[in-house]
Design an enzyme around this catalytic site. Structure first.
Site, mmCIF file in Angstrom:
data_model
loop_
_atom_site.group_PDB
_atom_site.id
_atom_site.type_symbol
_atom_site.label_atom_id
_atom_site.label_comp_id
_atom_site.label_asym_id
_atom_site.label_seq_id
_atom_site.Cartn_x
_atom_site.Cartn_y
_atom_site.Cartn_z
ATOM 1 N N SER A 37 0.813 -1.221 0.000
ATOM 2 C CA SER A 37 0.000 0.000 0.000
ATOM 3 C C SER A 37 0.846 1.272 0.000
ATOM 4 O O SER A 37 0.347 2.331 -0.377
ATOM 5 C CB SER A 37 -0.934 0.024 1.214
ATOM 6 O OG SER A 37 -0.178 -0.122 2.398
ATOM 7 N N ASP A 342 -4.380 7.147 8.380
ATOM 8 C CA ASP A 342 -5.494 6.290 8.803
ATOM 9 C C ASP A 342 -5.095 5.232 9.820
ATOM 10 O O ASP A 342 -5.804 4.263 10.008
ATOM 11 C CB ASP A 342 -6.109 5.615 7.562
ATOM 12 C CG ASP A 342 -5.094 4.731 6.845
ATOM 13 O OD1 ASP A 342 -3.927 4.666 7.297
ATOM 14 O OD2 ASP A 342 -5.451 4.104 5.829
ATOM 15 N N HIS A 345 -1.173 4.186 7.227
ATOM 16 C CA HIS A 345 -0.491 4.858 6.106
ATOM 17 C C HIS A 345 -0.197 6.312 6.414
ATOM 18 O O HIS A 345 -0.898 6.935 7.207
ATOM 19 C CB HIS A 345 -1.385 4.741 4.860
ATOM 20 C CG HIS A 345 -1.805 3.336 4.575
ATOM 21 N ND1 HIS A 345 -3.060 2.854 4.902
ATOM 22 C CD2 HIS A 345 -1.118 2.308 4.055
ATOM 23 C CE1 HIS A 345 -3.125 1.575 4.577
ATOM 24 N NE2 HIS A 345 -1.966 1.212 4.063
#
Ligand SMILES: *[C@@H]1O[C@H](CO)[C@@H](O)[C@H](O)[C@H]1NC(C)=O
Ligand SMILES: *[C@@H]1O[C@H](CO)[C@@H](O)[C@H](O)[C@H]1NC(C)=O
Ligand SMILES: *[C@@H]1O[C@H](CO)[C@@H](O)[C@H](O)[C@H]1NC(C)=O
Length: 380
Positions: A37, A342, A345
């Site tokens: 990610s 979040d 990240h």
């Protein structure tokens, strides 16, 4: 007084963030990116395995965009610095999928080790490499049919002249802490890196010659890990990060750097650039106020409020019933004050800081030099 201070801050930030950024010219024909990610520009979402809701994407794309961030990722800022468009996700087939300047195979949740049935992402590193091999053979097939697709796909020599970027390994380590002891995790690092080496060699066999490898960040400083593993204060370091997680990340990085050196020695016709993301991110977290941030660990988008604003039961942007009450994990009012977006990240603001530091060339091994054929005009 306030104005003087803020002018000073702006100048200070400018010189801290962009000391040499404008003075490096890159000359890559294309970029092929592999990872999780930290650099996924839409694969996991396009693959149909998850969805993300606003406020993801709010600060730049104004739509969730497939990135696990409020805006741009490190890879986006690097593409920008290389004068190239943002990388399209391999699986993103709707819209205008133009792969002329490269392709992104990174998918959120991916690991280096092969995925198992409980993995977030089935696109582990070996699968991403296989996707690349398929991509390359399709490109060569289309090129052999004439010029019709030339503006959408890389030219044949872009595969040998392009840059191959990597940012993966975080999930192998972070995921392991849910079922293994620190000692077991430390002992498993050579196995993880052996799998990474296998993927790199497959890419070398496909003509990849320029490798740019990010090490892994201070996992112990991610809100999610502090919330889950940092409830006992003796497990935390001075910055409020979980020590064991950071220890695992540091050992992984030491061995990754040694692997890069070894591969550089074996393949004399390649460039291996190892980039120390760990040092950049830990400096940001320890010295956040100097770089214009107010919150080094607390998540901007989450539920629960200070000190962490993180609740593992409810993801950023979601609304759920907890204990009979409907609650929403909302974004904070100004995400540029936060390092963490979040819980897992980084924010766009933090990613911009990290990218500007990468571009100083000070955190890479070997450091950028004019001898690298793809680095033109470095003025220090
Ligand atoms: C940039 O790289 C290409 C090959 O990838 C080469 O033909 C070109 O001369 C390079 N440009 C400069 C200014 O060195
Ligand atoms: C924070 O900044 C100080 C002063 O520049 C530096 O010595 C220190 O290494 C930084 N902390 C981290 C964790 O990088
Ligand atoms: C739900 O109830 C538990 C136990 O009473 C409490 O600890 C928790 O904070 C509550 N959660 C919410 C979201 O209100």
């Amino acid at each position: 007084m306030a104005t003087m201070t803020s002018i000073f801050n702006v100048l200070f930030l400018f010189f801290t963030f962009f000391p040499f950024a404008k003075s490096i010219d890159f000359n890559f024909s294309a970029v092929f990116n592999f990872g999780d990610s930290n650099s996924d520009t839409g694969n996991l979402i396009s693959g149909g395995f998850e969805s993300i809701d606003p406020p993801y994407g709010q600060i730049y794309f104004h739509t969730p965009s497939g990135r696990y961030c409020d805006g741009r990722l490190i890879v986006d800022f690097l593409m920008d610095a290389m004068d190239m468009p943002f990388l399209n996700a391999y699986l993103d087939s709707i819209g205008a999928p133009i792969f002329r300047r490269g392709c992104n195979f990174a998918a959120a949740g991916s690991t280096i080790l092969p995925a198992n049935p409980t993995s977030v992402s089935p696109f582990s590193f070996g699968v991403q490499v296989s996707q690349f091999i398929r991509f390359k053979s399709r490109v060569l097939e289309l090129l052999s049919q004439g010029k019709k697709f030339a503006k959408y796909i890389p030219a044949e020599d872009y595969f040998s002249k392009g840059l191959y970027m990597f940012d993966i390994g975080q999930n192998d380590l972070a995921g392991a802490f849910y079922s293994k002891s620190l000692d077991q995790i430390l002992a498993s690092i050579p196995t993880i890196l052996a799998e990474f080496e296998t993927g790199i060699k497959r890419l070398y066999d496909e003509e990849a010659r320029n490798f740019w490898i990010h090490n892994t960040g201070p996992l112990g400083c991610l809100t999610q890990n502090v919330a889950k593993f940092g409830t006992d204060p003796s497990k935390l370091d001075q910055q409020g990060c979980v020590s064991g997680h950071n220890q695992a990340a540091q050992l992984f990085n030491l061995q990754l750097q040694a692997l890069c050196k070894k591969l550089q020695g074996q393949y004399t016709d390649t460039n291996f650039i190892y980039v120390d993301i760990y040092t950049i991110k830990s400096n940001l977290i320890a010295n956040y106020s100097r770089y214009g941030f107010e919150q080094p660990i607390m998540a901007c988008c989450g539920y629960g409020g200070a000190p962490l604003n993180y609740d593992s039961r409810i993801v950023c942007g979601q609304t759920k019933v907890l204990n009979g009450t409907t609650v929403t994990a909302n974004g904070c009012s100004d995400s540029t004050e936060y390092v963490n977006w979040d819980g897992i990240h980084y924010t766009e603001a933090a990613n911009e800081f990290v990218s500007s530091q990468i571009l100083t060339g000070k955190y890479s091994d070997p450091p950028f030099t004019n001898k690298m054929p793809f680095l033109l005009k470095i003025k220090y």
